[in-house]
Design an enzyme around this catalytic site. Structure first.
Site: not given
Length: 682
Positions: A176, A182, A215, A355, A465
């Site tokens: 990227t 994309s 990353g 609850r 992705e």
């Protein structure tokens, strides 16, 4: 009233009985009693009556999952605390990953290459520990390791396998760019071949070509798989020839002292909305030289004399083959997103059972899951978690077959499935996380109960992705290709085989008897459910083809596509829902335990009928469902939610997430309030 009279009771009376049973202790109708008796016997193994169903869900890799859970139970210092800063979280995620591999004996890269289903099972378990850890594992092994192993050749595997597998070579996936995500074909980073020195020169030609959101880059990475435009000198001119996007191994830090390599600039992308345990960074390259051998050359190589060699004749075919080998990332996100949904549903449903709020006058308060509104928020979500689980398992199976056989039909099938399921499941889970938080009221807002971190960490799954909207367009495009192939007499690939009959009959008149049938047996018949899903997809496909043909004459192909975009997205989602349902139906049939199969059938019916009801306008407009049938579907959805509520606790237990991994106090199996107040110091 005896059973015969009850079966003849007006629908209004039966409805009142059902609704009253939500808040009062009444005798259930006979059919509900029968289902409830089955539900109470999901399994008879020992004292855990969800054991059989849990083992059916876990499949062949339960031991690997439990091994990871036990490892973190035995190493509490590696558990991610609720409050943690960015820098501390990053270091913890790296320690967690190193410990898993070097002490826990986990070998993700080997699994990915030799037994992909085991890899994805491990990745889901790791994501339960901390989604940041799951993503960091994916970056190291699926993205960085996967590109070297799948896009490289023997020389790359020999040189890098061990270092990647034991994390001596931590790495990044640098695709990227600041201006291109994309649209990978539009990336601008260049790799120019210097024939004299037998090197590639990597350059960032402008600001927009900065590698972004990478990353492992900001802190830990020592290598990067850099996607760049391969430039070769032309013998007839001074202009370099662009050979398209290729991948290169580029060292970004020294192995010895971790200092940054000459010509490499690294910046930290800083705090994010979530996943702050992952050190995302930005990279720029200024005349960075790498050996010729660092080109990952499975689909294209540069010889010593500067000539280009490839078995694939065109840039587009090489690009498609390159991206095709990276489909595992989408498989992993679809699979991992199911794991997040299971976690959130477990917390929300257990709390809703615990609850208590309001109730009939002078009576004890009732569980909030006894309210129809809460049931209709959470029970379809529970059914969807089961549906997604089986479709993700099928996707992983097909992915393993693809890697083993390299069969063209399976490759096409996996590409379509991974794009569609990744988009559909991650979008659904993102919405479900907010619903879970709201369903738990104020206590859902406490960070310790995890909805905030789960929501924030998972949110980017919709972009990772491939942006979900872009991926759905790919699915729609593939459907249209199959549509054209069908009418040209070609064979349909596996994913679309159900369209063969549907597309042949979409113009035929719907049988008026069928459109009015509203009996429970008919509505719960998988044949009716599958045909309804497939009819909708075939109709959308046919009308999309007609609209595109019409608008192309005036607007051109791009303009026509954009004009029909919402229609195409709906088509893709409809197709994926059909695939999900078909895999759920298969899973129900394959379940050998009779009691568990009954409960799975309840969930499958709820998944199918709730989806039909959500799009009932389409079916009504097409006269596929008459008014009385639409009302019957709505009633049955409400009743199924009520029935499943009775065993909801067992159904989330079957996900197999132990309390020490779930960690949210309100979602524990017992002692929820005690753990919750203990957390704040009481």
């Amino acid at each position: 009233m005896d059973e015969t009279e009850d079966n003849r009771a007006p629908s209004s009376r039966r409805r009142l009985q059902r609704l009253a049973a939500h808040l009062e202790t009444l005798s259930l109708p006979p059919e509900a009693q029968l289902i409830r008796s089955y539900c109470s016997k999901i399994a008879v193994s020992k004292s855990d009556d969800y054991t059989v169903l849990g083992e059916y869900l876990a499949g062949a890799y339960k031991l690997e999952r439990d091994k990871i859970f036990q490892f973190f139970r035995q190493n509490p210092s590696l558990q991610t605390p609720v409050e943690i800063g960015k820098d501390e979280h990053r270091q913890l995620a790296m320690r967690q990953l190193l410990a898993l591999v070097r002490k826990g004996g986990i070998r993700p890269l080997r699994y990915l290459l030799e037994e992909p289903a085991k890899y994805f099972a491990v990745a889901e378990a790791v994501g339960t520990v901390d989604i940041s850890l799951g993503i960091k594992l994916g970056v190291q092994f699926s993205l960085w390791g996967g590109t070297v192993m799948n896009l490289g050749t023997k020389r790359h595997r020999d040189a890098y396998f061990e270092g990647i597998d034991n994390i001596d070579f931590p790495g990044c996936f640098a695709m990227t760019e600041l201006h291109h995500g994309s649209n990978v074909q539009g990336i601008q980073t260049t790799a120019t071949f210097d024939r004299l020195h037998q090197e590639f020169v990597i350059n960032t030609p402008n600001e927009g070509a900065t590698k972004w959101w990478i990353g492992n880059a900001a802190v830990h990475g020592k290598f990067a798989t850099v996607f760049a435009r391969l430039k070769l000198s032309s013998p007839n001119s001074h202009i370099d020839v662009d050979m398209g996007v290729h991948a290169f191994i580029v060292p970004i830090r020294h192995l010895e002292d971790h200092s940054v390599m000459p010509g490499v600039e690294i910046r930290d992308c800083g705090y994010k909305v979530g996943l702050n345990g992952v050190d995302n960074g930005a990279l720029r390259f200024h005349g960075v030289r790498i050996p010729r051998e660092n080109l990952l050359n499975r689909f294209g190589d540069v010889l010593e004399n500067g000539e280009y060699s490839s078995d694939l004749p065109t840039v587009s075919k090489r690009f498609a083959a390159t991206l095709g080998e990276l489909v595992g990332g989408r498989v992993g996100l679809a699979h991992g997103s199911v794991g997040v949904l299971k976690t959130a549903a477990t917390i929300a449903i257990r709390y809703s059972l615990l609850r208590q709020q309001f109730g009939p006058p002078n009576q004890p308060e009732v569980s909030i899951l006894d309210y129809q509104s809460q049931q209709q928020k959470l029970m379809p979500m529970l059914a969807s978690a089961y549906a997604f689980h089986f479709s993700a398992q099928y996707l992983v199976k097909r992915y393993g077959e693809m890697k083993l056989t390299q069969d063209d039909e399976i490759i096409a099938d996996v590409h379509a499935l991974s794009a569609g399921l990744k988009s559909y499941i991650t979008s659904y889970t993102a919405k479900a996380l907010s619903i879970c938080r709201e369903s738990c009221g104020g206590h859902g807002y406490a960070a310790v109960n995890r909805f905030g971190s789960l929501r924030n960490d998972h949110d980017i799954f919709q972009t990772f992705e491939g942006d979900n909207t872009v991926l759905l367009q790919q699915v729609a495009g593939d459907l249209l290709k199959q549509y054209k192939r069908k009418f040209e007499g070609g064979a349909l690939t596996v994913t679309w085989t159900y369209l063969r009959e549907s597309m042949s009959t979409y113009l035929s008149q719907t049988n008026p008897v069928i459109t009015h049938r509203d009996g429970e047996g008919h509505l719960r018949d998988p044949t009716f459910q599958l045909e309804a899903f497939q009819y909708r997809t075939a109709k959308l496909l046919h009308t999309a083809a007609l609209r595109l043909r019409k608008h192309s004459k005036q607007l051109g192909s791009f303009g026509a596509w954009n004009r029909c975009l919402n229609h195409l997205l709906t088509l893709a989602e409809s197709h994926i829902e059909s695939v999900i349902l078909s895999k759920f139906v298969d899973a129900v049939k394959s379940c050998e335990n009779a009691e568990a199969r009954v409960v799975l059938k309840l969930l499958c019916d709820l998944y199918a009928l709730e989806r039909i009801w959500e799009d009932i306008g389409t079916y009504r407009n097409e006269d596929y469902v008459a008014t009385n049938k639409a009302k019957a579907i709505h009633r049955l959805v409400e009743n199924l939610c009520f029935e499943i509520r009775g065993v909801a606790g067992k159904l989330v237990d079957a996900f197999g997430i132990p309390d020490y991994m779930l960690r949210a106090p309100i979602g524990l199996q017992s002692g929820q309030y005690s753990e919750y107040v203990h957390y704040i110091g009481f």
